[in-house]
Design a protein around this motif. Sequence first.
Motif, mmCIF file in Angstrom:
data_model
loop_
_atom_site.group_PDB
_atom_site.id
_atom_site.type_symbol
_atom_site.label_atom_id
_atom_site.label_comp_id
_atom_site.label_asym_id
_atom_site.label_seq_id
_atom_site.Cartn_x
_atom_site.Cartn_y
_atom_site.Cartn_z
ATOM 1 N N LEU A 76 0.836 -1.198 0.000
ATOM 2 C CA LEU A 76 0.000 0.000 0.000
ATOM 3 C C LEU A 76 0.872 1.249 0.000
ATOM 4 C CD1 LEU A 76 -2.825 1.266 0.206
ATOM 5 C CD2 LEU A 76 -2.604 1.137 2.700
ATOM 6 N N VAL A 77 1.961 1.204 0.783
ATOM 7 C CA VAL A 77 2.884 2.336 0.828
ATOM 8 C C VAL A 77 3.515 2.573 -0.538
ATOM 9 C CG1 VAL A 77 5.135 3.064 1.717
ATOM 10 C CG2 VAL A 77 3.389 2.249 3.291
ATOM 11 N N LEU A 78 3.963 1.504 -1.188
ATOM 12 C CA LEU A 78 4.569 1.637 -2.518
ATOM 13 C C LEU A 78 3.563 2.184 -3.523
ATOM 14 C CD1 LEU A 78 6.599 -1.699 -2.687
ATOM 15 C CD2 LEU A 78 7.547 0.606 -2.519
ATOM 16 N N PHE A 79 2.338 1.710 -3.437
ATOM 17 C CA PHE A 79 1.298 2.133 -4.365
ATOM 18 C C PHE A 79 0.975 3.614 -4.196
ATOM 19 C CE2 PHE A 79 -3.260 2.631 -5.423
ATOM 20 C CZ PHE A 79 -3.213 2.277 -6.761
ATOM 21 N N LEU A 80 0.999 4.105 -2.953
ATOM 22 C CA LEU A 80 0.657 5.495 -2.691
ATOM 23 C C LEU A 80 1.862 6.429 -2.805
ATOM 24 C CD1 LEU A 80 -1.718 5.099 0.399
ATOM 25 C CD2 LEU A 80 -2.353 5.460 -1.988
ATOM 26 N N LEU A 81 3.058 5.877 -2.704
ATOM 27 C CA LEU A 81 4.266 6.694 -2.653
ATOM 28 C C LEU A 81 4.862 6.963 -4.025
ATOM 29 C CD1 LEU A 81 6.330 7.955 -0.584
ATOM 30 C CD2 LEU A 81 7.621 5.826 -0.798
ATOM 31 N N VAL A 82 4.985 5.931 -4.848
ATOM 32 C CA VAL A 82 5.716 6.057 -6.108
ATOM 33 C C VAL A 82 5.047 6.994 -7.110
ATOM 34 C CG1 VAL A 82 6.518 4.784 -8.141
ATOM 35 C CG2 VAL A 82 6.911 3.853 -5.847
ATOM 36 N N PRO A 83 3.741 6.886 -7.384
ATOM 37 C CA PRO A 83 3.146 7.771 -8.400
ATOM 38 C C PRO A 83 3.320 9.268 -8.120
ATOM 39 C CG PRO A 83 1.689 5.919 -7.967
ATOM 40 C CD PRO A 83 2.769 5.853 -6.939
ATOM 41 N N PRO A 84 3.078 9.752 -6.882
ATOM 42 C CA PRO A 84 3.306 11.191 -6.644
ATOM 43 C C PRO A 84 4.777 11.600 -6.753
ATOM 44 C CG PRO A 84 1.909 10.251 -4.935
ATOM 45 C CD PRO A 84 2.472 9.108 -5.707
ATOM 46 N N MET A 85 5.689 10.683 -6.469
ATOM 47 C CA MET A 85 7.104 11.016 -6.549
ATOM 48 C C MET A 85 7.573 11.220 -7.982
ATOM 49 S SD MET A 85 8.862 8.521 -3.693
ATOM 50 C CE MET A 85 10.513 9.050 -4.146
ATOM 51 N N SER A 103 0.554 15.907 -18.520
ATOM 52 C CA SER A 103 -0.283 16.107 -17.332
ATOM 53 C C SER A 103 0.267 15.320 -16.150
ATOM 54 C CB SER A 103 -1.722 15.664 -17.629
ATOM 55 O OG SER A 103 -2.479 15.557 -16.447
ATOM 56 N N GLN A 104 0.528 16.026 -15.044
ATOM 57 C CA GLN A 104 0.988 15.339 -13.844
ATOM 58 C C GLN A 104 -0.078 14.359 -13.336
ATOM 59 O OE1 GLN A 104 3.238 17.417 -10.714
ATOM 60 N NE2 GLN A 104 2.881 19.308 -11.843
ATOM 61 N N PHE A 105 -1.312 14.783 -13.371
ATOM 62 C CA PHE A 105 -2.386 13.916 -12.885
ATOM 63 C C PHE A 105 -2.481 12.647 -13.714
ATOM 64 C CE2 PHE A 105 -6.863 12.536 -13.028
ATOM 65 C CZ PHE A 105 -7.045 12.232 -11.681
ATOM 66 N N LEU A 106 -2.386 12.794 -15.029
ATOM 67 C CA LEU A 106 -2.459 11.626 -15.902
ATOM 68 C C LEU A 106 -1.254 10.714 -15.669
ATOM 69 C CD1 LEU A 106 -3.939 10.117 -18.091
ATOM 70 C CD2 LEU A 106 -2.775 11.527 -19.804
ATOM 71 N N ALA A 107 -0.083 11.309 -15.456
ATOM 72 C CA ALA A 107 1.112 10.518 -15.165
ATOM 73 C C ALA A 107 0.931 9.737 -13.870
ATOM 74 C CB ALA A 107 2.330 11.427 -15.070
ATOM 75 N N LEU A 108 0.332 10.390 -12.866
ATOM 76 C CA LEU A 108 0.070 9.715 -11.589
ATOM 77 C C LEU A 108 -0.878 8.538 -11.780
ATOM 78 C CD1 LEU A 108 -0.576 11.353 -8.153
ATOM 79 C CD2 LEU A 108 -2.239 9.725 -9.036
ATOM 80 N N VAL A 109 -1.966 8.779 -12.526
ATOM 81 C CA VAL A 109 -2.965 7.727 -12.745
ATOM 82 C C VAL A 109 -2.366 6.560 -13.524
ATOM 83 C CG1 VAL A 109 -5.139 7.178 -13.891
ATOM 84 C CG2 VAL A 109 -4.924 9.300 -12.582
ATOM 85 N N LEU A 110 -1.609 6.852 -14.577
ATOM 86 C CA LEU A 110 -1.009 5.792 -15.390
ATOM 87 C C LEU A 110 -0.028 4.959 -14.565
ATOM 88 C CD1 LEU A 110 -0.316 7.681 -18.751
ATOM 89 C CD2 LEU A 110 -2.014 5.892 -18.344
ATOM 90 N N THR A 111 0.786 5.630 -13.757
ATOM 91 C CA THR A 111 1.742 4.903 -12.915
ATOM 92 C C THR A 111 1.017 4.013 -11.912
ATOM 93 O OG1 THR A 111 3.315 6.746 -13.087
ATOM 94 C CG2 THR A 111 3.701 5.144 -11.346
ATOM 95 N N ALA A 112 -0.010 4.564 -11.280
ATOM 96 C CA ALA A 112 -0.782 3.786 -10.314
ATOM 97 C C ALA A 112 -1.430 2.578 -10.976
ATOM 98 C CB ALA A 112 -1.837 4.668 -9.654
ATOM 99 N N MET A 113 -1.943 2.766 -12.184
ATOM 100 C CA MET A 113 -2.597 1.659 -12.890
ATOM 101 C C MET A 113 -1.603 0.567 -13.257
ATOM 102 S SD MET A 113 -5.282 3.656 -15.398
ATOM 103 C CE MET A 113 -5.683 2.134 -16.251
#
Length: 249
Positions: A68-77, A168-178
């Motif tokens: 969970l930490v990895l999932f929440l940490l990596v995309p915003p970084m 888009s930062q938001f799109l980059a975050l979503v794509l990484t999370a996915m």
Amino acid sequence: MRSFWPIYKRELFAFFVTPLAWVLITVFLLVQGMHFFLLVDHFASAGQQVSDQTPLQAFFGNTVLLYLVLFLLVPPMTMRLFAEERRSGTIESLMTAPVSSVAVVLAKYAAVVTTYVAMWLPTVLYLVILRQTGEIDWRVAGAAFLGVFLVGCGYLALGLLMSAITKSQFLALVLTAMVILTLFILGVGEFVTREGTLMHDVCAHVSIWAHMNDFASGVVDSRRLVFYGSLVVVPLFATVRAVDAWRWG
């Protein structure tokens, strides 16, 4: 590669002057502190009961909190590494400077990996605390931290690539999370597919849960090293190609 260091230092500075960095670090340490407290409380309440796992295995391999930490940490970084520069237009000045695409990509990647390692460094104190109450196998601990480092490096490389293919930062975050979530779900398939089938073998090969269980047990399998090496090299290569495409139109 002389241009590597200026870009590397610029990226580190840019990350730590934003509120996002300190929010991520605070949340990370709070979650890991809660994780460690629950772990210690569990083993203390177990008393003399025999357990089939060690505290290290419980901390690194047998809890969903780590993932969970990895999932929440990596995309915003990683979301801002290229996407923000492309949106604001500052990437053009960087691309016209006498720097190579490889230096740019590696400097940004090294900066975010350095930040990731710095976030994990305080957790070494947890081992010191555990050492006060019993024996710690430091080789197993080293293997566990190696696993966390390799998983982080692989996910950060994927995040860097996602940031490079969008403005888009938001799109980059979503794509990484996915992508990270897809890899995790595919790995979970190891437990629901029949052994001996191709699908089971594929799921087992990408299963972070199985990988971290091995590392947390002190097992450093060369197949894991090859997998995470590929998970770093392939996205970085693709990112370099993307940066070359911007440079040459």
